[in-house]
Design a protein around this motif. Structure first.
Motif, PDB file in Angstrom:
ATOM      1  N   CYS A  36       0.838  -1.198   0.000  1.00  0.00           N
ATOM      2  CA  CYS A  36       0.000   0.000   0.000  1.00  0.00           C
ATOM      3  C   CYS A  36       0.872   1.248   0.000  1.00  0.00           C
ATOM      4  N   PRO A  37       0.448   2.300  -0.705  1.00  0.00           N
ATOM      5  CA  PRO A  37       1.253   3.533  -0.765  1.00  0.00           C
ATOM      6  C   PRO A  37       1.323   4.206   0.592  1.00  0.00           C
ATOM      7  N   ARG A  38       2.376   4.976   0.791  1.00  0.00           N
ATOM      8  CA  ARG A  38       2.614   5.655   2.070  1.00  0.00           C
ATOM      9  C   ARG A  38       2.341   7.144   1.926  1.00  0.00           C
ATOM     10  N   ILE A  57      -5.482   2.966   5.637  1.00  0.00           N
ATOM     11  CA  ILE A  57      -5.123   2.746   4.232  1.00  0.00           C
ATOM     12  C   ILE A  57      -4.639   1.311   4.035  1.00  0.00           C
ATOM     13  N   ASP A  58      -3.781   0.855   4.927  1.00  0.00           N
ATOM     14  CA  ASP A  58      -3.234  -0.490   4.806  1.00  0.00           C
ATOM     15  C   ASP A  58      -4.307  -1.567   4.974  1.00  0.00           C
ATOM     16  N   ARG A  60      -7.754  -1.148   4.637  1.00  0.00           N
ATOM     17  CA  ARG A  60      -8.948  -1.054   3.795  1.00  0.00           C
ATOM     18  C   ARG A  60      -8.637  -0.902   2.309  1.00  0.00           C
ATOM     19  N   GLY A  61      -7.414  -0.529   1.962  1.00  0.00           N
ATOM     20  CA  GLY A  61      -7.102  -0.207   0.575  1.00  0.00           C
ATOM     21  C   GLY A  61      -7.143  -1.409  -0.354  1.00  0.00           C
ATOM     22  N   ARG A  62      -7.323  -1.117  -1.640  1.00  0.00           N
ATOM     23  CA  ARG A  62      -7.283  -2.164  -2.674  1.00  0.00           C
ATOM     24  C   ARG A  62      -5.831  -2.302  -3.132  1.00  0.00           C
ATOM     25  N   CYS A  63      -4.978  -2.649  -2.178  1.00  0.00           N
ATOM     26  CA  CYS A  63      -3.548  -2.755  -2.400  1.00  0.00           C
ATOM     27  C   CYS A  63      -3.043  -3.871  -1.497  1.00  0.00           C
ATOM     28  N   ARG A 239      -4.206   6.186  -4.930  1.00  0.00           N
ATOM     29  CA  ARG A 239      -3.275   5.121  -5.331  1.00  0.00           C
ATOM     30  C   ARG A 239      -3.590   3.809  -4.614  1.00  0.00           C
ATOM     31  N   ALA A 240      -4.179   3.910  -3.436  1.00  0.00           N
ATOM     32  CA  ALA A 240      -4.551   2.723  -2.669  1.00  0.00           C
ATOM     33  C   ALA A 240      -5.909   2.162  -3.087  1.00  0.00           C
TER      34      ALA A 240
END
Length: 425
Positions: A36-38, A57-58, A60-63, A239-240
């Motif tokens: 996941c992007p930072r 983000i980490d 829930r993200g689509r990453c 991006r995530a």
């Protein structure tokens, strides 16, 4: 019928609602297998806020190998959340300085808002006169009295003599002075309103930080800046694989012009929706939550923000738009700075970012932080100093629909105790 049942029976079923928001993710890049992007400006955030945001983000993200999940939702207020200062203010200032405010229908200011009082209408009529035909520009660049009266309505909701301009609105769904900024665009085409907003935006972004301007007899703020930290957050969320939206209490046309500068297209920008007749704005507003179009009873304000999120993003139908949607469908991330944003923030299931502008109900809930999901942060530009009082959470910080004041309650009905201001510049 219980609220949750009503949300599911009058709206789509939960699975259909998930499907309704999933297509927003189809334009996102394939992030499967990538970390996941930072946040690029994590060290600009207060305390542990960046870590709290990054964790959502980490998770829930689509990453990070989760490409198959539906796009999680993020929603942000605009004024003083994505930017410093207020785009409706800047647009009104520009209109006054350039003679762009039109004489209302029948030269009667009551036609601009169903909530306008006789005192308000009379004050505007006396200051702005009746010589200008209806639908034609008022000479506000030279008529100082008219300019000052218009400003007083916009900024204070009062006449220059101190009398109330608006009365009778539901204070959990409507701020009549905010709605009025959209309603005085009556007579313009939406593209003309966007053109005005672009010119006001260009001037405000060119003006140095701290610059002022003369409007009527008053001195007003002349500048706006995007917060780099929020633009970085929005870019990171994108991006995530998040579906990121703006939900503003400014006119939709104005918000569209500004949101593009933060990477949010008009298709993901919600603002006060103006109705049109033969292609021209007619001064009436889009409805929500069972309040019909043209009743002018709701805008993107407190519970109205929840309503339009449910309507525009989640596809909920009818009166259930005013209820919290099922948790699995709601926004994971939300950001705001004022009581305007309380319902939208409370609905967030991951992190609720509250930029501290000393707004009572919002800060009561954010400092109470009953479930640990709130992240209080000073404004990134010109943050406010420490508030030399406690927020009156246990007595008067909650404004009811009729304008009376009560304690702020948690979800379980308990009273939030008074809170000290501890996160400041």
């Amino acid at each position: 019928m219980p609220k949750l049942a009503r949300a599911l029976t009058t709206g789509f079923a939960a699975a259909a609602l998930i499907a309704a928001i999933t297509p927003a993710a189809t334009a996102e890049p394939d992030t499967a297998g990538w970390p996941c992007p930072r946040l690029g400006l994590a060290d600009h955030w207060y305390g542990g806020n960046a870590a709290k945001i990054q964790r959502v983000i980490d998770e829930r993200g689509r990453c990070g190998g989760h490409r198959d999940r539906p796009a999680p939702l993020a929603v942000f207020d605009w004024d003083n959340t994505v930017i410093k200062n207020d785009i409706s203010d800047q647009t009104v200032f520009w209109m006054i300085r350039h003679d762009k405010v039109l004489q209302p229908r029948e030269r009667d200011w009551r036609s601009t808002s169903r909530y306008m009082t006789e005192d308000g209408a009379n004050a505007l009529r006396a200051a702005c006169g009746t010589a200008t035909p209806a639908g034609k520009p008022l000479p506000t660049s030279t008529n100082v009295a008219c300019a000052d009266e218009l400003l007083s309505v916009r900024k204070d909701g009062k006449t220059t003599a101190g009398k109330e301009v608006f009365a009778g609105a539901d204070r959990r769904k409507m701020e009549a002075a905010y709605a009025w900024v959209a309603q005085i665009n009556a007579g313009y085409r939406p593209d003309q309103v966007r053109a005005i907003a672009r010119q006001a935006r260009d001037e405000a972004l060119r003006a140095p930080v701290g610059a002022t301007q003369r409007v009527g007899s008053t001195t007003q703020v002349a500048w706006v800046r995007y917060y780099p930290e929020i633009k970085d957050l929005i870019a990171t969320l994108d991006r995530a694989g998040f579906a990121t939206w703006v939900v503003s209490a400014s006119p939709k046309e104005t918000a569209d012009v500004w949101s593009a500068g933060a990477g949010i297209p008009p298709s993901r920008t919600i603002g006060i929706g103006s109705l049109t007749t033969h292609g021209r704005i007619n001064g009436h507003l889009e409805g929500c939550g069972g309040i019909p179009d043209g009743a002018d009873g709701i805008i993107t304000y407190i519970d109205g923000k929840r309503c339009f999120i449910n309507k525009k993003i989640l596809g909920v139908q009818g009166a259930a738009q005013l209820d919290p949607a099922p948790a699995a469908l709601r926004q994971a991330v939300a950001g705001g700075d004022a009581t305007t944003d309380v319902s939208m923030l409370r609905d967030a299931t991951g992190v609720r970012i509250a930029l501290n502008r000393n707004k009572d109900e919002l800060m009561c809930r954010a400092y109470d932080n009953a479930d640990g999901r709130w992240a209080v942060n000073p404004m990134f530009i010109q943050p406010l100093p420490e508030l030399k009082r406690t927020y009156p959470c246990s007595t008067t910080a909650y404004e009811n629909a009729d304008g009376t004041r009560d304690p702020v309650l948690r979800d379980d009905g308990s009273v939030i105790p008074d809170q000290r201001d501890t996160v400041h510049g």
